[in-house]
Design a protein around this motif. Structure first.
Motif, short mmCIF file in Angstrom:
data_model
loop_
_atom_site.label_atom_id
_atom_site.label_comp_id
_atom_site.label_asym_id
_atom_site.label_seq_id
_atom_site.Cartn_x
_atom_site.Cartn_y
_atom_site.Cartn_z
N LEU A 78 0.83 -1.20 0.00
CA LEU A 78 0.00 0.00 0.00
C LEU A 78 0.87 1.25 0.00
CD1 LEU A 78 -2.75 1.36 0.11
CD2 LEU A 78 -2.73 1.07 2.60
N GLU A 113 2.20 1.90 -3.49
CA GLU A 113 1.17 2.44 -4.37
C GLU A 113 0.88 3.90 -4.06
OE1 GLU A 113 -1.57 2.52 -7.45
OE2 GLU A 113 -0.14 0.93 -6.95
N LEU A 114 0.79 4.25 -2.78
CA LEU A 114 0.51 5.63 -2.39
C LEU A 114 1.65 6.57 -2.77
CD1 LEU A 114 -1.12 4.99 1.11
CD2 LEU A 114 -2.30 5.76 -0.97
N ASN A 140 1.63 7.51 -6.23
CA ASN A 140 0.62 8.51 -6.54
C ASN A 140 0.86 9.83 -5.81
OD1 ASN A 140 -1.85 7.30 -8.22
ND2 ASN A 140 -1.00 5.67 -6.96
N TYR A 171 1.52 10.69 -2.68
CA TYR A 171 1.12 10.95 -1.30
C TYR A 171 2.36 10.94 -0.39
CZ TYR A 171 -3.76 10.13 -2.59
OH TYR A 171 -5.00 10.20 -3.17
N CYS A 197 -4.21 -2.92 -3.74
CA CYS A 197 -3.70 -1.61 -3.29
C CYS A 197 -4.05 -0.50 -4.27
CB CYS A 197 -2.19 -1.68 -3.08
SG CYS A 197 -1.73 -2.73 -1.68
N THR A 211 -6.25 2.88 -3.37
CA THR A 211 -5.84 4.24 -3.73
C THR A 211 -6.95 4.96 -4.48
OG1 THR A 211 -3.53 3.51 -3.84
CG2 THR A 211 -4.06 5.60 -4.88
N ARG A 212 -7.62 4.23 -5.38
CA ARG A 212 -8.74 4.84 -6.11
C ARG A 212 -9.91 5.15 -5.16
NH1 ARG A 212 -6.91 1.49 -10.41
NH2 ARG A 212 -8.10 -0.32 -9.70
N ILE A 261 -9.78 6.23 -2.23
CA ILE A 261 -9.53 7.43 -1.43
C ILE A 261 -10.30 8.62 -1.97
CG2 ILE A 261 -7.75 9.12 -0.81
CD1 ILE A 261 -5.77 6.83 -0.57
#
Length: 285
Positions: free
Chosen positions: A17, A20-21, A24, A26, A201, A205-206, A208
């Motif tokens: 996770l 993946e974050l 993107n 984060y 994961c 993320t999507r 969120i």
């Protein structure tokens, strides 16, 4: 971008996770006490300036300031449950309460990642099932009372990259034994939903930024597979010399019906090839 806390950041779900974050953009704050996770899986993340990690017990005060809290540690080590059932259950509930209090005080959204408990663990001890049911009810009632945005994200058997070597979970244990050319025995050839960790994961993320009104998401692959077929596929891909013995060929149909929220899942074959290649590189090179 937002700041996100991952409680249980060194475990299988937590590491993937975080990857993946970070991908993107984060900023990710991770906490873990390494009761089940592995520090070696955290090292690549520490090279990213947007990943900040603290080794600490989840019952302790959290000093980070974030907009979202992810709890990924709830199903990490059932062995501790069988060592001391009541202490384990009380501790898990206290951890959730601590994270919910933190979410309330910091104005953060709360995300709870859990599994559908449909296998022999349920049959073995109803206390464990009751504990997880109580935790879900606690989250729902607490978040409603204090007006906290929350999501409960449920999945099935997960497989994929960045898994700890010694987590003792059935899928990874089978994978390591076959790659080590050890003979394996499947006592119950059950049908299971296998969900690839990177799909899982990416869907989290999507979710969120999702505007759906519902709070519970079922992030599972839609198709079931026999455990024995999964084992045979590992053997075939890896050219292993393992012998696979099936003691009970009767299907133990304990599976749940899933209306999956997972979009465009990776095929079992593609995910398994990547998992095997990762495992060989990480642990056998």
């Amino acid at each position: 971008m937002e700041n996100i806390l991952i409680a249980g950041a060194s475990g299988f779900v937590g590491v993937n996770l975080a990857v993946e974050l970070l991908k993107n953009n984060y900023t990710v704050y991770g906490i873990d006490n390494f009761s089940t996770g592995e520090m070696s899986l955290i090292y690549p993340l520490l090279r990213n300036k947007n990943f900040i990690f603290a080794e600490q017990n989840l019952l302790n005060k959290i000093d980070f300031t974030v907009e979202k809290v992810f709890y990924c540690a709830g199903n990490g080590d059932f062995r501790r449950f069988y060592e001391d059932k009541y202490t384990y259950c009380i501790e898990q509930i206290e951890i959730i309460k601590n994270l919910l209090d933190y979410s309330r005080l910091s104005g953060a959204e709360f995300y709870y990642i859990t599994y559908y408990l449909n296998d022999n663990i349920i049959k073995a001890d109803s206390l464990l099932l009751s504990m997880f049911s109580m935790i879900e009810k606690l989250i729902v009632e607490y978040c409603k009372k204090y007006n906290i945005n929350y999501k409960i994200l449920k999945t099935s058997y997960l497989y994929g990259i960045n898994h700890p070597k010694n987590d003792k979970k059935p899928i990874n244990t089978m994978l390591f034994n076959i790659l080590n050319n050890k003979n394996i025995t499947i006592n119950f050839d059950e049908e299971i939903y296998l969900t690839y960790i990177e799909d899982f994961c990416a869907e989290i993320t999507r979710s969120i930024s999702a505007q759906q009104a519902k709070n519970t998401f079922e992030l599972c692959s839609k198709n079931k597979v026999l455990l024995s077929d999964y084992a045979k596929l590992i053997k075939q891909i890896s050219n292993s010399t393992s012998k696979i013995e099936i003691k009970n060929s009767n299907i133990i149909n304990l599976s749940y019906n899933v209306n999956s929220d997972l979009s465009n899942p990776t095929s079992l074959l593609d995910g398994l090839i990547k998992t095997i290649n990762f495992t060989k590189m990480m642990y056998f090179s």
